[in-house]
Motif scaffolding. Structure first.
Motif, PDB file in Angstrom:
ATOM      1  N   LEU A   1       1.015  -1.144  -0.111  1.00  5.09           N
ATOM      2  CA  LEU A   1      -0.159   0.087  -0.019  1.00  5.09           C
ATOM      3  C   LEU A   1       0.739   1.273   0.045  1.00  5.09           C
ATOM      4  CD1 LEU A   1      -2.686  -1.004   2.646  1.00  5.09           C
ATOM      5  CD2 LEU A   1      -2.885  -1.305  -0.088  1.00  5.09           C
ATOM      6  N   ASN A   2       0.246   2.120  -0.561  1.00  6.63           N
ATOM      7  CA  ASN A   2       1.110   3.644  -0.267  1.00  6.63           C
ATOM      8  C   ASN A   2       0.793   4.396   0.962  1.00  6.63           C
ATOM      9  OD1 ASN A   2      -1.647   4.653  -0.478  1.00  6.63           O
ATOM     10  ND2 ASN A   2      -1.426   5.071  -2.597  1.00  6.63           N
ATOM     11  N   LYS A   3       1.325   5.350   1.098  1.00  4.53           N
ATOM     12  CA  LYS A   3       1.274   5.971   2.383  1.00  4.53           C
ATOM     13  C   LYS A   3       0.045   6.247   2.922  1.00  4.53           C
ATOM     14  CE  LYS A   3       5.914   8.220   1.867  1.00  4.53           C
ATOM     15  NZ  LYS A   3       6.753   9.509   2.341  1.00  4.53           N
ATOM     16  N   LYS A   4      -0.913   6.711   2.006  1.00  2.00           N
ATOM     17  CA  LYS A   4      -2.464   6.926   2.494  1.00  2.00           C
ATOM     18  C   LYS A   4      -2.817   5.479   3.146  1.00  2.00           C
ATOM     19  CE  LYS A   4      -3.675  10.126  -1.016  1.00  2.00           C
ATOM     20  NZ  LYS A   4      -4.451  10.568  -2.190  1.00  2.00           N
TER      21      LYS A   4
ATOM     22  N   HIS B   1      -1.299   3.243   4.841  1.00  2.00           N
ATOM     23  CA  HIS B   1      -0.681   3.263   6.101  1.00  2.00           C
ATOM     24  C   HIS B   1      -1.757   3.608   7.257  1.00  2.00           C
ATOM     25  CE1 HIS B   1       3.543   2.826   3.882  1.00  2.00           C
ATOM     26  NE2 HIS B   1       2.658   1.813   3.604  1.00  2.00           N
TER      27      HIS B   1
ATOM     28  N   GLN C   1      -6.577  -1.696  -1.231  1.00  2.00           N
ATOM     29  CA  GLN C   1      -5.413  -1.292  -2.146  1.00  2.00           C
ATOM     30  C   GLN C   1      -6.026  -1.170  -3.452  1.00  2.00           C
ATOM     31  OE1 GLN C   1      -2.605  -4.624  -2.585  1.00  2.00           O
ATOM     32  NE2 GLN C   1      -1.508  -3.537  -4.259  1.00  2.00           N
TER      33      GLN C   1
END
Length: 227
Positions: A62-65, A67, A224
């Motif tokens: 996943l990207n930072k969003k 997390h 995701q």
């Protein structure tokens, strides 16, 4: 006799008061609490190691969003895992064998991922309903099929968890009842069945862990797709 096998999946009551809420609260008392000592105990160290390993593996795609969801997903995993294992103890109740509870967990979380996707990237979210390069004649049919597959995801999450735990618990009770019945008549056969029961109990522990992980993993995959 057949009805008594399924009594373990009904919500227990004491003095007319349902004990489901007590079963939901009980797993949290099994978690070790952090102390003010310089050195933590082994149980708390193992808990921290497991949490960091799981979060690292789950959040890496996943990207930072995404997390931001790590605390929620980790808490959900621990909650489902402890509730799954709770039913293997004597005189206890497994709340995750109830389809209503599993759907109550799956539907809001799945719906939140859909809402998040429509807010952040509406075009990409809608594009999942129609694969690229689809012939014109198949567009209405594929849109209907993809919509149904999208709506059935929370049902699959809840039914998968309920069916696996229910089947394992029911098989354990059937074998244990058979052991008690044939013990005076065929001691050797009952001893062999008891060994099988021990192996089945270990398998049920593994199933309880795997199903909790699969539930959270599928939610992370849905997240995701919408990030």
């Amino acid at each position: 006799m057949n009805m008594s096998f399924f009594d373990q999946f009904t919500s227990p009551t004491m003095a007319g008061i349902p004990l489901t809420m007590l079963a939901l609260i009980a797993p949290w008392f099994m978690m070790p609490a952090k102390t003010s000592k310089w050195l933590n105990n082994r149980l708390y160290t193992i808990q921290l190691w497991f949490s960091s390993l799981f979060v690292k593996q789950l959040m890496s795609p996943l990207n930072k969003k995404g997390h931001k969801w790590s605390l929620l997903l980790m808490t959900l995993l621990i909650f489902i895992l402890l509730n799954n294992l709770l039913g293997l103890l004597p005189y206890t109740f497994t709340p995750t064998t109830q389809l209503s509870m599993n759907l109550g967990l799956a539907v809001p979380l799945w719906l939140s991922t859909i809402i998040l996707g429509t807010q952040n990237q509406l075009t990409v979210t809608l594009s999942h309903l129609l694969p690229e390069g689809t012939p014109t004649l198949l567009i209405p049919t594929l849109v209907i099929i993809e919509t149904i597959s999208l709506l059935i995801r929370p049902l699959a999450l809840g039914i998968r968890l309920t069916a696996n735990l229910t089947a394992g618990h029911l098989l354990i009770q059937l074998i244990s009842t058979a052991i008690l019945t044939i013990l005076p008549l065929m001691p050797m056969v009952s001893t062999l069945a008891f060994m099988i029961l021990l192996l089945l109990t270990l398998l049920e522990i593994a199933v309880a862990m795997i199903q909790a992980y699969v539930f959270v993993l599928l939610l992370s995959l849905y997240l995701q797709e919408n990030l």
